[in-house]
Design a protein around this motif. Structure first.
Motif, short mmCIF file in Angstrom:
data_model
loop_
_atom_site.label_atom_id
_atom_site.label_comp_id
_atom_site.label_asym_id
_atom_site.label_seq_id
_atom_site.Cartn_x
_atom_site.Cartn_y
_atom_site.Cartn_z
N MET A 126 -1.20 -0.41 -6.23
CA MET A 126 -1.40 -0.77 -4.84
C MET A 126 -0.55 -2.01 -4.55
O MET A 126 -0.52 -2.95 -5.33
CB MET A 126 -2.87 -1.06 -4.57
N ASN A 127 0.13 -2.00 -3.45
CA ASN A 127 0.95 -3.13 -3.03
C ASN A 127 0.37 -3.73 -1.77
O ASN A 127 0.01 -3.01 -0.84
CB ASN A 127 2.39 -2.68 -2.78
N ILE A 128 0.30 -5.05 -1.72
CA ILE A 128 -0.20 -5.74 -0.54
C ILE A 128 0.98 -6.33 0.21
O ILE A 128 1.79 -7.06 -0.36
CB ILE A 128 -1.18 -6.86 -0.91
N ALA A 129 1.09 -6.02 1.48
CA ALA A 129 2.17 -6.56 2.32
C ALA A 129 1.69 -7.87 2.94
O ALA A 129 1.08 -7.88 4.00
CB ALA A 129 2.55 -5.54 3.38
N THR A 139 -1.25 2.72 0.56
CA THR A 139 -0.46 3.38 -0.47
C THR A 139 -1.04 3.03 -1.83
O THR A 139 -1.67 1.98 -2.00
CB THR A 139 1.02 2.94 -0.44
N SER A 140 -0.84 3.92 -2.78
CA SER A 140 -1.32 3.67 -4.13
C SER A 140 -0.36 4.33 -5.11
O SER A 140 0.09 5.45 -4.88
CB SER A 140 -2.73 4.21 -4.32
N ASP A 141 -0.07 3.64 -6.18
CA ASP A 141 0.79 4.18 -7.22
C ASP A 141 -0.03 4.92 -8.28
O ASP A 141 0.53 5.52 -9.18
CB ASP A 141 1.59 3.07 -7.89
N ALA A 142 -1.37 4.86 -8.16
CA ALA A 142 -2.25 5.47 -9.15
C ALA A 142 -2.36 6.98 -8.92
O ALA A 142 -2.27 7.46 -7.79
CB ALA A 142 -3.62 4.84 -9.09
#
Length: 148
Positions: free
Chosen positions: A1-4, A84-87
């Motif tokens: 997960m990325n935080i903007a 969004t999630s990379d998992a």
């Protein structure tokens, strides 16, 4: 997960926090119950599965309905943030089950202990909040600084 972080909205966050506090107060004053999501949803699921009699508890179902409808209401005011999630899906399922297990083991979830329990001065909630906040801090430290 990325935080903007460039899209951080302190005013919307403050208003959201105030609304959560207001909903918790209204729920405890109106229904006489704590607004812990795991407890509310857990009992509702047991009712649906037939393990607990349905009874008359419109506040529980109204609370769940409010959580489900609120994103659509928010879209009227502002766009929903992009999630969004990379998992992988299996990892997300396992993580969700672990969170559910932990909330049952801790006799409540973060919202129940953190928002409602601390405001009532519950020592059990204080111990739980210190535990999950501490575990979260250690996890972030290990993942970012030890494992890279």
């Amino acid at each position: 997960m990325n935080i903007a972080w460039d899209q951080f909205t302190p005013w919307a966050s403050l208003i959201g926090g105030l609304l959560i506090g207001l909903a918790s107060v209204l729920y405890v004053m109106g229904a006489g119950r704590i607004a812990g999501i795991s407890g509310i949803v857990g009992i509702a699921l047991r009712q649906v599965l037939g393990r607990v009699p349905l009874g008359r508890d419109p506040a529980r179902w109204g609370f769940i309905g409010g959580m489900l409808v609120s994103p659509w209401i928010w879209q009227i005011v502002a766009p929903l943030p992009k999630a969004t999630s990379d998992a992988s899906v299996p990892l997300l399922i396992v993580a969700g089950l672990l969170v559910g297990f932990g909330s049952r083991m801790g006799s409540g979830c973060t919202s129940g202990h953190g928002v409602c329990g601390l405001s009532r001065g519950s020592l059990r909630s204080l111990a739980n909040v210190m535990s999950f906040m501490g575990a979260g801090m250690v996890t972030v430290f290990v993942l970012r600084h030890v494992m890279g």
